[in-house]
Structure formats: C-alpha cells, structure tokens
Design a protein around this motif. Structure first.
Motif, PDB file in Angstrom:
ATOM      1  N   VAL A  43       0.850  -1.203   0.000  1.00  0.00           N
ATOM      2  CA  VAL A  43       0.000   0.000   0.000  1.00  0.00           C
ATOM      3  C   VAL A  43       0.880   1.245   0.000  1.00  0.00           C
ATOM      4  O   VAL A  43       0.637   2.196  -0.750  1.00  0.00           O
ATOM      5  CB  VAL A  43      -0.949  -0.005   1.224  1.00  0.00           C
ATOM      6  CG1 VAL A  43      -1.624   1.339   1.417  1.00  0.00           C
ATOM      7  CG2 VAL A  43      -1.981  -1.100   1.085  1.00  0.00           C
ATOM      8  N   PHE A  44       1.908   1.237   0.846  1.00  0.00           N
ATOM      9  CA  PHE A  44       2.832   2.380   0.898  1.00  0.00           C
ATOM     10  C   PHE A  44       3.496   2.607  -0.455  1.00  0.00           C
ATOM     11  O   PHE A  44       3.545   3.723  -0.957  1.00  0.00           O
ATOM     12  CB  PHE A  44       3.897   2.159   1.969  1.00  0.00           C
ATOM     13  CG  PHE A  44       4.987   3.184   1.937  1.00  0.00           C
ATOM     14  CD1 PHE A  44       4.769   4.447   2.465  1.00  0.00           C
ATOM     15  CD2 PHE A  44       6.218   2.894   1.382  1.00  0.00           C
ATOM     16  CE1 PHE A  44       5.774   5.402   2.437  1.00  0.00           C
ATOM     17  CE2 PHE A  44       7.221   3.836   1.352  1.00  0.00           C
ATOM     18  CZ  PHE A  44       6.997   5.100   1.877  1.00  0.00           C
ATOM     19  N   HIS A  45       3.986   1.534  -1.046  1.00  0.00           N
ATOM     20  CA  HIS A  45       4.678   1.660  -2.334  1.00  0.00           C
ATOM     21  C   HIS A  45       3.740   2.182  -3.419  1.00  0.00           C
ATOM     22  O   HIS A  45       4.122   3.035  -4.223  1.00  0.00           O
ATOM     23  CB  HIS A  45       5.273   0.313  -2.747  1.00  0.00           C
ATOM     24  CG  HIS A  45       5.998   0.348  -4.048  1.00  0.00           C
ATOM     25  ND1 HIS A  45       7.189   1.015  -4.211  1.00  0.00           N
ATOM     26  CD2 HIS A  45       5.686  -0.189  -5.247  1.00  0.00           C
ATOM     27  CE1 HIS A  45       7.587   0.885  -5.469  1.00  0.00           C
ATOM     28  NE2 HIS A  45       6.690   0.157  -6.117  1.00  0.00           N
ATOM     29  N   ALA A  46       2.503   1.669  -3.433  1.00  0.00           N
ATOM     30  CA  ALA A  46       1.543   2.116  -4.446  1.00  0.00           C
ATOM     31  C   ALA A  46       1.151   3.579  -4.239  1.00  0.00           C
ATOM     32  O   ALA A  46       1.032   4.335  -5.206  1.00  0.00           O
ATOM     33  CB  ALA A  46       0.305   1.240  -4.417  1.00  0.00           C
ATOM     34  N   ALA A  47       0.972   3.989  -2.987  1.00  0.00           N
ATOM     35  CA  ALA A  47       0.545   5.360  -2.712  1.00  0.00           C
ATOM     36  C   ALA A  47       1.703   6.349  -2.800  1.00  0.00           C
ATOM     37  O   ALA A  47       1.484   7.537  -3.023  1.00  0.00           O
ATOM     38  CB  ALA A  47      -0.095   5.447  -1.336  1.00  0.00           C
ATOM     39  N   ALA A  48       2.929   5.888  -2.653  1.00  0.00           N
ATOM     40  CA  ALA A  48       4.084   6.781  -2.669  1.00  0.00           C
ATOM     41  C   ALA A  48       4.641   7.013  -4.055  1.00  0.00           C
ATOM     42  O   ALA A  48       5.605   7.755  -4.204  1.00  0.00           O
ATOM     43  CB  ALA A  48       5.183   6.222  -1.760  1.00  0.00           C
ATOM     44  N   GLY A  93       6.430  11.584  -3.271  1.00  0.00           N
ATOM     45  CA  GLY A  93       5.231  10.900  -2.825  1.00  0.00           C
ATOM     46  C   GLY A  93       5.349  10.209  -1.482  1.00  0.00           C
ATOM     47  O   GLY A  93       4.380   9.609  -1.013  1.00  0.00           O
ATOM     48  N   LEU A  94       6.522  10.261  -0.845  1.00  0.00           N
ATOM     49  CA  LEU A  94       6.718   9.551   0.419  1.00  0.00           C
ATOM     50  C   LEU A  94       5.784  10.005   1.544  1.00  0.00           C
ATOM     51  O   LEU A  94       5.217   9.155   2.231  1.00  0.00           O
ATOM     52  CB  LEU A  94       8.179   9.639   0.852  1.00  0.00           C
ATOM     53  CG  LEU A  94       9.183   8.902  -0.045  1.00  0.00           C
ATOM     54  CD1 LEU A  94      10.592   9.050   0.502  1.00  0.00           C
ATOM     55  CD2 LEU A  94       8.814   7.454  -0.195  1.00  0.00           C
ATOM     56  N   PRO A  95       5.580  11.296   1.766  1.00  0.00           N
ATOM     57  CA  PRO A  95       4.652  11.682   2.843  1.00  0.00           C
ATOM     58  C   PRO A  95       3.222  11.182   2.588  1.00  0.00           C
ATOM     59  O   PRO A  95       2.547  10.726   3.517  1.00  0.00           O
ATOM     60  CB  PRO A  95       4.706  13.214   2.845  1.00  0.00           C
ATOM     61  CG  PRO A  95       6.014  13.545   2.233  1.00  0.00           C
ATOM     62  CD  PRO A  95       6.274  12.465   1.224  1.00  0.00           C
ATOM     63  N   PHE A 121       3.139   7.419   3.224  1.00  0.00           N
ATOM     64  CA  PHE A 121       3.190   7.146   4.657  1.00  0.00           C
ATOM     65  C   PHE A 121       1.829   7.392   5.301  1.00  0.00           C
ATOM     66  O   PHE A 121       1.357   6.589   6.108  1.00  0.00           O
ATOM     67  CB  PHE A 121       4.267   8.006   5.322  1.00  0.00           C
ATOM     68  CG  PHE A 121       4.395   7.769   6.789  1.00  0.00           C
ATOM     69  CD1 PHE A 121       4.993   6.618   7.267  1.00  0.00           C
ATOM     70  CD2 PHE A 121       3.902   8.684   7.703  1.00  0.00           C
ATOM     71  CE1 PHE A 121       5.111   6.381   8.627  1.00  0.00           C
ATOM     72  CE2 PHE A 121       4.001   8.462   9.057  1.00  0.00           C
ATOM     73  CZ  PHE A 121       4.606   7.305   9.529  1.00  0.00           C
ATOM     74  N   ALA A 122       1.190   8.512   4.943  1.00  0.00           N
ATOM     75  CA  ALA A 122      -0.119   8.841   5.516  1.00  0.00           C
ATOM     76  C   ALA A 122      -1.155   7.784   5.152  1.00  0.00           C
ATOM     77  O   ALA A 122      -1.950   7.357   6.003  1.00  0.00           O
ATOM     78  CB  ALA A 122      -0.570  10.217   5.040  1.00  0.00           C
ATOM     79  N   VAL A 123      -1.150   7.319   3.918  1.00  0.00           N
ATOM     80  CA  VAL A 123      -2.107   6.301   3.489  1.00  0.00           C
ATOM     81  C   VAL A 123      -1.845   4.981   4.221  1.00  0.00           C
ATOM     82  O   VAL A 123      -2.775   4.336   4.723  1.00  0.00           O
ATOM     83  CB  VAL A 123      -2.062   6.106   1.956  1.00  0.00           C
ATOM     84  CG1 VAL A 123      -2.869   4.899   1.530  1.00  0.00           C
ATOM     85  CG2 VAL A 123      -2.563   7.351   1.249  1.00  0.00           C
TER      86      VAL A 123
END
Length: 101
Positions: A39-44, A54-56, A59-61
């Motif tokens: 999920v982190f990788h997809a959202a970042a 896209g890291l913040p 992380f939030a997601v």
C-alpha cells in the motif's frame, strides 16, 4: 489470544489447533508486513517532483490503513474473547470408543 482459542478446542485436537494457530500467526505476521508495504509503495509513487515527492502521502495512506485494520482487529478480538467466556462446558468432546453417544 492463544488461551482463548485453545480453551474452546477439544483436548484430543489441542496439538493440531496449536500448530494451526502458530502457522496462521506466522502467516499474519508476513502479510502484516507485505500488505502495508505494498500500500505504501503504491501510494508513494510520485507523479511529479522527484523520486521522494510521494513519500509523505504514501506514509499517511499506509498509517491510515494500519489504524483502520487495528480498530477492526480490536473489535473482532473483543468478540472472540466474549464468545470464549462460555467456559470449558461448551467444548465438544470426542465420544469414547464403544459408546453410543
């Protein structure tokens, strides 16, 4: 949790239940790392602004998904604990050889 699960298990199946519990616990630990990481990788994945843009957001997601899952598991754990409050008299037993039960 282990005590609650095994308290509802017939004595003759305690070894199998313990093995299954440990196996599922390890599976849960593996998925508990892999799924939020995905999920982190997809959202970042950044669309603009460089590789770290896209890291913040990722992380939030990922933290939000983890918080929702933690609340769901806490709710389910309380239900399991309440269901296990019936005590050992609720445990099905294996019929003795030669009995008609």
């Amino acid at each position: 949790m282990l005590r609650t699960v095994l308290s509802r298990t017939p004595t003759w199946a305690a070894g199998v239940a313990g093995g299954l519990f440990t196996t599922l616990q390890q599976l849960g630990l593996g998925l508990g790392v892999a799924l939020p990481g995905g999920v982190f990788h997809a959202a970042a994945s950044p669309t603009t602004g460089g590789p770290a843009a896209g890291l913040p957001h990722g992380f939030a997601v990922a933290v939000t998904v983890q918080a929702v899952l933690a609340l769901a598991f806490a709710f389910l754990a309380t239900r399991v604990a309440r269901a296990g409050a019936g005590g050992p008299d609720m445990i099905p037993t294996r019929p003795e050889p030669g009995s008609t039960a």
